[in-house]
Every structure is written in C-alpha cells, then in structure tokens.
Enzyme design. Structure first.
Site, mmCIF file in Angstrom:
data_model
loop_
_atom_site.group_PDB
_atom_site.id
_atom_site.type_symbol
_atom_site.label_atom_id
_atom_site.label_comp_id
_atom_site.label_asym_id
_atom_site.label_seq_id
_atom_site.Cartn_x
_atom_site.Cartn_y
_atom_site.Cartn_z
ATOM 1 N N ASN A 121 4.832 -3.806 9.013
ATOM 2 C CA ASN A 121 4.521 -3.143 7.749
ATOM 3 C C ASN A 121 3.212 -3.742 7.254
ATOM 4 O OD1 ASN A 121 4.435 -2.120 5.185
ATOM 5 N ND2 ASN A 121 6.276 -3.172 4.440
ATOM 6 N N LEU A 122 2.131 -2.977 7.348
ATOM 7 C CA LEU A 122 0.809 -3.516 6.994
ATOM 8 C C LEU A 122 0.554 -3.478 5.482
ATOM 9 C CD1 LEU A 122 -1.319 -2.060 9.959
ATOM 10 C CD2 LEU A 122 -0.018 -4.194 9.850
ATOM 11 N N LYS A 123 1.459 -2.839 4.752
ATOM 12 C CA LYS A 123 1.381 -2.778 3.276
ATOM 13 C C LYS A 123 -0.003 -2.300 2.811
ATOM 14 C CE LYS A 123 5.022 -6.173 3.101
ATOM 15 N NZ LYS A 123 5.707 -7.257 2.408
ATOM 16 N N HIS A 181 12.015 0.086 0.881
ATOM 17 C CA HIS A 181 11.454 -1.266 0.965
ATOM 18 C C HIS A 181 11.570 -1.943 -0.403
ATOM 19 C CE1 HIS A 181 8.598 -4.556 1.275
ATOM 20 N NE2 HIS A 181 8.874 -4.525 2.565
ATOM 21 N N GLU A 204 16.284 -7.129 4.682
ATOM 22 C CA GLU A 204 15.180 -7.966 4.217
ATOM 23 C C GLU A 204 15.545 -8.604 2.872
ATOM 24 O OE1 GLU A 204 11.208 -6.542 6.059
ATOM 25 O OE2 GLU A 204 11.585 -5.349 4.280
ATOM 26 N N GLY A 255 7.357 -12.329 2.127
ATOM 27 C CA GLY A 255 6.051 -12.857 1.749
ATOM 28 C C GLY A 255 6.080 -14.264 1.177
ATOM 29 N N SER A 284 9.430 -12.958 6.071
ATOM 30 C CA SER A 284 8.783 -14.173 6.589
ATOM 31 C C SER A 284 9.041 -14.449 8.071
ATOM 32 C CB SER A 284 9.163 -15.384 5.740
ATOM 33 O OG SER A 284 8.639 -15.229 4.426
#
Ligand code: PGA
Length: 232
Positions: free
Chosen positions: A6-8, A87, A156, A162, A192
C-alpha cells in the site's frame, strides 16, 4: 502467498512507473501473488504482466458528482479490477462508517473485483483484552460477504500501522487463528512489516501473506519480502 504493498500518499506517477518495473522483476520470479496499490494519480498503464495493480479507494459509482473521488470509469481506463476497502486510515482519518464500507464492498463485489478488506483494532481496544478486541473486529465483518470468492482479508492492528511496533508473533498467530474461523478467505497481516520481520510473520500458521506500507516504498525491501515468500 499474497504480498501486497500500500503506497498510500507516496511516489509520483513517474516514480511509480520506475517502482513497478523493479517490482515486476521480483514478481515474475516468484510464485506469490503480488499486488501494488499506488496513489490515485499514479494509476496508469504500466508495462507489467504479473504484478496486479489495485486502487486504494474508489467511490461506489461509475461516474458522477463526487468531488475528490474516482469511480469505475477511472478504474476501467487502466483495467483495474482490485480494490482496498476498510483500511484503518479511511476508517479513522476519513471516518468511513461500516455501513458505507459495506456499500462499497457490495458495489465492487457485484463487479467481480478482487477486494482486499482490512480489519483491525485501535490500541485501547487491544488493551481492554482479547474478548473486547474480538468483539470489535467482529463488528468490522458485519455486512461483509465473508465467502466472496475474490475476497482477501488483511488484519492490521491500528496501533501497529506506521509505528514500528508490532504484536508479538504469538499474538499475530492467535488473532489470525480466530479470524480464520470467520472466513475462508486468504488472511494477510499488516502493520509495521519490515525486511527484518517479514520472514517470521510469513512463517506463522494462518498467515497467507502480508500488506506492507512504509517498508514497501523501498523497491529492494519489498522485493526481498517477495523473495522470502518463496523460501517458506
Ligand atoms: P505500515 O502500513 O507497513 O507502514 O505499518 C501498513 C498498512 O497501512 O497497510
């Protein structure tokens, strides 16, 4: 195994092109399914065959007046048939409700999309105990067709995203074992995941892959994780 990135809100379109070419090399050499979710403006026709490109979000519409959103028309332009729904950043920062997520889920399910659906508890809920945590996560399954054939679930924990903090391996395995009772869909762990813990996480029972954010921004790191998935 399913190895997803997921490159956000990171990488420009040109940087994403370069990234895709690098990832495609690892992806082609792997038996795992590799899925990349680029930023919306970086969606494009990439010259790749194996790597799957998905959307981080879309509104449940073909097109219309939904300022700031994209719909099916914009996804179709690039042949995108994979979407991330639920998400934690969309649940908690953008306040998307379970009802709205169900609406999105049903819309894209009807179209046969591959759906990566995320669940996970905030820190206070985790600290309240296992029962509270499972009750919280169970609510995130409400209205979701857990038997949908193109469903992938990602567990998640919000507090692990993060932050560089992860649950213990035992805790990940324990939650995954519980969640596997709710759906036969492949179950990814996210939060993470880095080069130095990916192998151990992938090795756990009931972990069918990983969803990686920050560490996936380095193509070589994410590439290594793809390689690890073939070594198990
Ligand atoms: P992270 O993000 O790897 O940076 O924790 C994971 C995610 O949000 O999917």
């Amino acid at each position: 195994m399913i190895i997803a990135a997921n490159l956000k809100t990171n990488l420009t379109r040109s940087a994403t092109h370069k990234y895709m070419q690098e990832i495609e090399k690892y992806s082609k050499a792997s038996s795992s399914e590799v899925i990349i979710f680029p930023a919306m403006t970086s969606l494009d026709n990439f010259k790749i065959d194996k790597t799957i490109v998905g959307a981080q979000n879309a509104y449940p519409t073909v097109n219309g007046a939904f300022t700031g959103e994209i719909g099916l028309e914009q996804l179709d332009e690039f042949g995108i048939k994979t979407i991330l729904i639920g998400h934690s950043e969309r649940r908690h920062i953008l306040h998307e409700s379970q009802e709205f997520l169900v609406e999105k889920f049903n819309y894209f399910k009807k179209l046969g999309f591959k759906i990566v659906y995320c669940v996970g508890e905030p820190k206070a809920i985790r600290e309240a105990g296992k029962e509270e945590m499972l009750t919280y996560i169970t609510k995130q399954y409400e209205g979701i067709d857990t038997t949908y054939e193109n469903l992938i679930i990602a567990y998640e924990p919000v507090w692990a995203i993060g932050t560089g903090i992860t649950p213990t391996l035992e805790d990940i395995e324990d939650v995954h074992t519980e969640l596997k009772k709710k759906s036969p869909a492949p179950l990814l762990y996210g939060g993470s995941v880095k080069v130095n813990n990916a192998k151990e996480v992938l090795n756990l029972n009931n972990v069918d892959g990983i969803l990686v954010g920050s560490a996936a921004l380095y193509a070589e790191h994410f590439g290594l994780m793809i390689q690890y998935s073939d070594e198990l």
